[in-house]
Design a protein around this motif. Sequence first.
Motif, PDB file in Angstrom:
ATOM      1  N   ASN A  11       0.863  -1.140  -0.049  1.00  0.00           N
ATOM      2  CA  ASN A  11       0.135   0.018   0.126  1.00  0.00           C
ATOM      3  C   ASN A  11       0.791   1.301   0.078  1.00  0.00           C
ATOM      4  N   GLU A  12       1.883   1.288   0.913  1.00  0.00           N
ATOM      5  CA  GLU A  12       2.796   2.433   0.802  1.00  0.00           C
ATOM      6  C   GLU A  12       3.404   2.519  -0.527  1.00  0.00           C
ATOM      7  N   LYS A  13       3.885   1.359  -1.057  1.00  0.00           N
ATOM      8  CA  LYS A  13       4.606   1.378  -2.357  1.00  0.00           C
ATOM      9  C   LYS A  13       3.524   2.199  -3.481  1.00  0.00           C
ATOM     10  N   LEU A  14       2.419   1.537  -3.480  1.00  0.00           N
ATOM     11  CA  LEU A  14       1.481   2.052  -4.364  1.00  0.00           C
ATOM     12  C   LEU A  14       1.419   3.645  -4.143  1.00  0.00           C
ATOM     13  N   SER A  15       1.265   4.089  -2.868  1.00  0.00           N
ATOM     14  CA  SER A  15       0.880   5.807  -2.700  1.00  0.00           C
ATOM     15  C   SER A  15       2.055   6.256  -3.253  1.00  0.00           C
ATOM     16  N   ASP A  16       3.143   5.639  -3.160  1.00  0.00           N
ATOM     17  CA  ASP A  16       4.718   6.663  -3.450  1.00  0.00           C
ATOM     18  C   ASP A  16       4.599   6.269  -5.145  1.00  0.00           C
ATOM     19  N   ALA A  17       4.006   5.353  -5.646  1.00  0.00           N
ATOM     20  CA  ALA A  17       4.058   5.378  -7.280  1.00  0.00           C
ATOM     21  C   ALA A  17       3.783   6.819  -8.005  1.00  0.00           C
ATOM     22  N   ASN A  18       4.742   7.289  -8.478  1.00  0.00           N
ATOM     23  CA  ASN A  18       4.186   8.595  -9.147  1.00  0.00           C
ATOM     24  C   ASN A  18       4.667   8.787 -10.692  1.00  0.00           C
ATOM     25  N   ASN A  19       4.909   7.604 -11.091  1.00  0.00           N
ATOM     26  CA  ASN A  19       5.283   7.544 -12.522  1.00  0.00           C
ATOM     27  C   ASN A  19       4.682   6.334 -13.286  1.00  0.00           C
ATOM     28  N   ASP A  20       4.509   6.280 -14.699  1.00  0.00           N
ATOM     29  CA  ASP A  20       3.985   5.072 -15.304  1.00  0.00           C
ATOM     30  C   ASP A  20       4.868   3.799 -14.820  1.00  0.00           C
ATOM     31  N   ALA A  21       6.181   3.940 -14.938  1.00  0.00           N
ATOM     32  CA  ALA A  21       6.796   2.566 -14.767  1.00  0.00           C
ATOM     33  C   ALA A  21       6.419   1.831 -13.315  1.00  0.00           C
ATOM     34  N   LYS A  22       6.565   3.113 -12.464  1.00  0.00           N
ATOM     35  CA  LYS A  22       6.293   2.296 -10.873  1.00  0.00           C
ATOM     36  C   LYS A  22       4.843   1.947 -10.794  1.00  0.00           C
ATOM     37  N   GLU A  38      -6.141  -3.231  -5.823  1.00  0.00           N
ATOM     38  CA  GLU A  38      -6.571  -3.088  -7.390  1.00  0.00           C
ATOM     39  C   GLU A  38      -7.223  -1.881  -7.585  1.00  0.00           C
ATOM     40  N   GLU A  39      -8.617  -1.640  -6.590  1.00  0.00           N
ATOM     41  CA  GLU A  39      -9.308  -0.335  -6.938  1.00  0.00           C
ATOM     42  C   GLU A  39      -8.601   0.850  -6.493  1.00  0.00           C
ATOM     43  N   LYS A  40      -7.570   0.931  -5.842  1.00  0.00           N
ATOM     44  CA  LYS A  40      -6.841   2.194  -5.541  1.00  0.00           C
ATOM     45  C   LYS A  40      -5.804   2.216  -6.732  1.00  0.00           C
ATOM     46  N   LEU A  41      -5.412   1.234  -7.434  1.00  0.00           N
ATOM     47  CA  LEU A  41      -4.427   1.122  -8.542  1.00  0.00           C
ATOM     48  C   LEU A  41      -5.246   1.920  -9.658  1.00  0.00           C
ATOM     49  N   LYS A  64      -9.573 -10.246  -0.773  1.00  0.00           N
ATOM     50  CA  LYS A  64     -10.214  -9.004  -0.533  1.00  0.00           C
ATOM     51  C   LYS A  64      -9.284  -7.803  -0.467  1.00  0.00           C
ATOM     52  N   TYR A  65      -8.476  -8.110   0.335  1.00  0.00           N
ATOM     53  CA  TYR A  65      -7.149  -7.067   0.670  1.00  0.00           C
ATOM     54  C   TYR A  65      -6.816  -6.457  -0.937  1.00  0.00           C
ATOM     55  N   PHE A  66      -6.299  -7.432  -1.813  1.00  0.00           N
ATOM     56  CA  PHE A  66      -5.615  -7.250  -3.185  1.00  0.00           C
ATOM     57  C   PHE A  66      -6.539  -6.598  -3.737  1.00  0.00           C
ATOM     58  N   ALA A  67      -7.842  -6.995  -3.888  1.00  0.00           N
ATOM     59  CA  ALA A  67      -9.322  -6.326  -4.372  1.00  0.00           C
ATOM     60  C   ALA A  67      -9.097  -4.750  -4.189  1.00  0.00           C
TER      61      ALA A  67
END
Length: 240
Positions: free
Chosen positions: A174-185, A230-233, A224-227
């Motif tokens: 979740n933290e990595k997803l929040s920090d993903a700030n470009n297309d590659a990440k 996925e919604e956040k993504l 359910k956690y990964f779902a």
Amino acid sequence: MRWDALSRRLRWAAPRRLLGPRAPPWAAAAWPSPSSSSPPSPASCWSCGLALPPASPPPRFFCPSCRALQPPEPRADLFRLLGCERSFQVDVGLVQQRFRSLQRALHPDFFSRRPQAEQNFSKQHSSLANKAYRTLLSPLSRGLYLLELNGVELEKGTDAEADPEFLSEIMEINEKLSDANNDAKIEEMENLIAAKQEELIKDVSRAFEHDDLQEAKKYLAKMKYFANLEEKLKKKKIPS
């Protein structure tokens, strides 16, 4: 009759054709009524009063005598509705095909000139078909529905049974997803989440194959956690 053949016959069928003498074979029986204003008895046609034989897979929707559309059963089995066995493993293509066939056969547009009761029943059947399609198409919702049919439910609003190591992994992703700030990440996170989901789907499938409902429940809770991730993504991929 095969579902693909049924689909071709019903594609451009008008209500009169659907309900006339050449009604499809699965129109031979009806489901019991869920309401007091419907058939005189659970096994009787609401329109002509004919005693109806028990429904059997796949479900039958019309009275064999007057061809009147019958109401849905009170607790419809979504697997049986789409002609599937109760299994976590389903043929997605077949589910899609049978859903389209049902919609063409029972869509409210085909019953606009029929009695009001049949118009109401067609709406109910169409709604059930949509629910069945949504439920069986997704591995998560399909698994949860299988648990429900077996009297097992996930606890809501609690992580009491969650593995601390797993929760730590979720927090890290979740933290990595929040920090993903470009297309590659973002793509990297998308691949990671998809891989984790595929792994869990295999775990759930094995659990159901061994009739281990508690094990299936554990893995579905993780799904359910990964779902949620996925919604956040998906939201992150939408341009602001």
